[in-house]
Design an enzyme around this catalytic site. Structure first.
Site, mmCIF file in Angstrom:
data_model
loop_
_atom_site.group_PDB
_atom_site.id
_atom_site.type_symbol
_atom_site.label_atom_id
_atom_site.label_comp_id
_atom_site.label_asym_id
_atom_site.label_seq_id
_atom_site.Cartn_x
_atom_site.Cartn_y
_atom_site.Cartn_z
ATOM 1 N N LYS A 61 -17.656 29.849 -29.192
ATOM 2 C CA LYS A 61 -17.970 29.178 -27.940
ATOM 3 C C LYS A 61 -17.148 29.714 -26.766
ATOM 4 C CE LYS A 61 -20.272 26.074 -27.371
ATOM 5 N NZ LYS A 61 -19.960 24.638 -27.628
ATOM 6 N N GLU A 105 -18.678 22.446 -15.166
ATOM 7 C CA GLU A 105 -19.087 21.126 -15.646
ATOM 8 C C GLU A 105 -18.237 20.030 -15.025
ATOM 9 O OE1 GLU A 105 -20.701 22.572 -20.051
ATOM 10 O OE2 GLU A 105 -18.789 21.531 -19.875
ATOM 11 N N LYS A 117 -8.092 3.831 2.366
ATOM 12 C CA LYS A 117 -7.266 5.025 2.133
ATOM 13 C C LYS A 117 -7.359 5.526 0.698
ATOM 14 C CE LYS A 117 -4.033 2.767 4.209
ATOM 15 N NZ LYS A 117 -4.956 1.925 5.014
ATOM 16 N N THR A 169 -39.312 27.258 -9.702
ATOM 17 C CA THR A 169 -39.639 25.921 -9.228
ATOM 18 C C THR A 169 -39.916 25.089 -10.470
ATOM 19 O OG1 THR A 169 -42.030 26.343 -9.056
ATOM 20 C CG2 THR A 169 -40.695 26.802 -7.102
ATOM 21 N N HIS A 170 -39.490 23.821 -10.434
ATOM 22 C CA HIS A 170 -39.622 22.941 -11.611
ATOM 23 C C HIS A 170 -38.905 23.539 -12.833
ATOM 24 C CE1 HIS A 170 -42.713 20.716 -9.371
ATOM 25 N NE2 HIS A 170 -43.196 21.908 -9.045
ATOM 26 N N SER A 180 0.820 -1.218 0.000
ATOM 27 C CA SER A 180 0.000 0.000 0.000
ATOM 28 C C SER A 180 0.848 1.259 0.000
ATOM 29 C CB SER A 180 -0.917 0.003 1.231
ATOM 30 O OG SER A 180 -0.147 0.044 2.425
ATOM 31 N N ASN A 208 -1.850 -2.252 13.113
ATOM 32 C CA ASN A 208 -3.305 -2.065 13.092
ATOM 33 C C ASN A 208 -3.713 -0.769 13.778
ATOM 34 O OD1 ASN A 208 -3.200 -4.561 11.933
ATOM 35 N ND2 ASN A 208 -4.340 -5.641 13.528
ATOM 36 N N SER A 266 -13.843 26.210 -28.042
ATOM 37 C CA SER A 266 -14.062 25.025 -28.862
ATOM 38 C C SER A 266 -12.976 24.927 -29.917
ATOM 39 C CB SER A 266 -15.437 25.117 -29.538
ATOM 40 O OG SER A 266 -15.541 24.186 -30.589
#
Length: 464
Positions: free
Chosen positions: A284, A291, A326, A156-157, A24, A111, A278
């Protein structure tokens, strides 16, 4: 290759493929500072209890401090062939100071050592993430303070609903992030118990002082059950959960930034330095940072689910499966850190396009509720008012008009309760300002929210 510190039991060397699979060091090497810090505290406790001779203690301290200095400076590099960071440090120490180095591992196991290192590392990581969150809250606060007069449609929505100020909308995220800080703080409270001295699982026959070790390392106390001390990874799960919520909040904010910066909304302009272009379309300007943050959210969710799944079937106490904790927790810490690192300056440099927001708010009949409230205050039952205003909205849609354009006689044709003051009532500035309820979008309420966030940040600064 150096002989393994556990080689005494075995008559033949382990297979190289098995060694690589078992190792590890490529993951836990980042905990070298915490490993050495824990070893220094452990050596001090052993000496105080008369378990370790003073001369050996002085050699161990000198050796460990030298290793730490050499690792920090780059003079010493971590051996990728080592099994883990604990064995690398111990082997290097023994090579430097001889038999005294072999005495360091008295009354402890890997441990409880790894359980300690991980808590120390995550405690430090949480402190850094909290500072980053405070910076983000401060950036959101400054944007809010600069936009208390910017009226935009609330949704809303994803449909235009009621007018709000941009400040009010932004402060919703500030509130989310304050809860994230609180969750991190709560996670640290349960994390901040010292497992060192639990040994492999059953404790030790030596007369150790675990509380001394805990105090030296800045813990609030010790884990009270040695089996739990080595097998507990609740603190990883809890921190992963808290970081998943942070990423969820960042992702929601990112989604809105993506929408707001599109031509369809054009509510904000992102600074060129936090966008990309772009390869084929020269017009663009892409909100790639937002994102990417949105996309990386799933990565942190995966770290949480992977850890929960890894732990769900494990018997007590330590099992090698737990080595997988980890990679997940470190990935989540790194991801949250990098996302906050880019998000703060992106928000700081973002420009609100107030005129576009206001133009959008003028459309969509988002003052319809205020018109219904106007009738209610004249004595009409709300449901009756709701129906009349719905008829007026339908009329406007058919005729391509807005509520502000309808002449008074058309209003009065549906109810004699309408008077000329209705036009002031449905003015967007009035609609916003008269929402005087606590937590609302009215100026006084928004100022209370700004004051709350300002006070929160002042308290956070005092803790640093």
């Amino acid at each position: 290759m150096k002989e393994k510190l556990w080689a005494g039991r075995f008559s033949k060397a382990s297979n190289q493929i098995a060694d690589d699979f078992n190792s590890s060091i490529h993951v836990d090497s980042r905990m070298y500072r915490q490993d050495i810090t824990g070893s220094l505290a452990h050596a001090a406790m052993l000496t105080a209890q008369g378990i370790l001779a003073q001369q050996d203690y002085e050699q161990i301290v000198s050796g460990l401090e030298g290793i730490l200095q050499d690792l920090d400076s780059g003079v010493l590099t971590i051996d990728p062939q080592a099994e883990d960071i604990h064995m690398f440090v111990e082997a290097e120490l023994t090579q430097r100071i001889g038999d005294a180095g072999k005495r360091l591992h008295t009354a402890r196991s890997r441990n409880d050592q790894v359980a300690l290192d991980l808590r120390l590392y995550l405690r430090d990581a949480v402190r850094e993430i909290r500072i980053q969150l405070d910076h983000l809250i401060a950036a959101v606060l400054e944007q809010a303070k600069a936009n208390t007069d910017a009226i935009m449609p609330g949704y809303t929505h994803l449909q235009r609903a009621q007018p709000v100020t941009f400040a009010h909308h932004l402060l919703a995220y500030a509130m989310m992030f304050t809860r994230d800080v609180a969750r991190l703080s709560d996670a640290v409270k349960r994390m901040n118990l010292c497992p060192l001295g639990s040994c492999a699982l059953a404790g030790t026959t030596y007369d150790t002082d675990r509380m001394l070790t805990a105090k030296t390392l800045g813990f609030d106390g010790i884990t009270l059950n040695s089996i739990d001390g080595v097998s507990d990874r609740d603190f990883c799960v809890e921190l992963l959960s808290a970081m998943s919520v942070i990423m969820m909040h960042l992702s929601r904010f990112s989604e809105e930034i993506v929408l707001w910066s599109s031509w369809e909304f054009k509510f904000v302009e992102l600074d060129d330095s936090f966008t990309t272009g772009s390869s084929i379309m020269p017009q663009k300007k892409n909100p790639d940072m937002a994102e990417l943050v949105r996309g990386k959210t799933g990565r942190v969710y995966g770290d949480l689910m992977g850890t929960l799944t890894m732990l769900k079937g494990l018997p007590l106490a330590y099992n090698k499966d737990m080595q997988e904790d980890k990679e997940a927790i470190f990935d989540a810490v790194d991801t949250v850190h990098h996302c906050l690192e880019v998000f703060v300056p992106m928000v700081e440099s973002m420009t609100a396009l107030k005129d576009n927001m206001y133009a959008a708010a003028q459309k969509g009949f988002i003052n319809a509720t205020d018109l219904a409230d106007y009738l209610v205050k004249q004595g009409m039952p709300f449901r009756s008012a709701y129906k009349i205003v719905g008829q007026l909205v339908a009329k406007c849609i058919r005729e391509g008009r807005v509520l502000e354009d309808l002449p008074l006689e058309e209003y009065r044709a549906l109810s004699p309760l309408f008077g000329p003051e209705l036009y002031q009532t449905i003015d967007l500035h009035t609609c916003v300002e008269k929402r005087i309820s606590a937590g609302g979008t009215g100026m006084a309420s928004v100022q209370v929210q700004i004051d709350y966030i300002t006070h929160f940040l002042a308290q956070e600064e005092s803790k640093e």
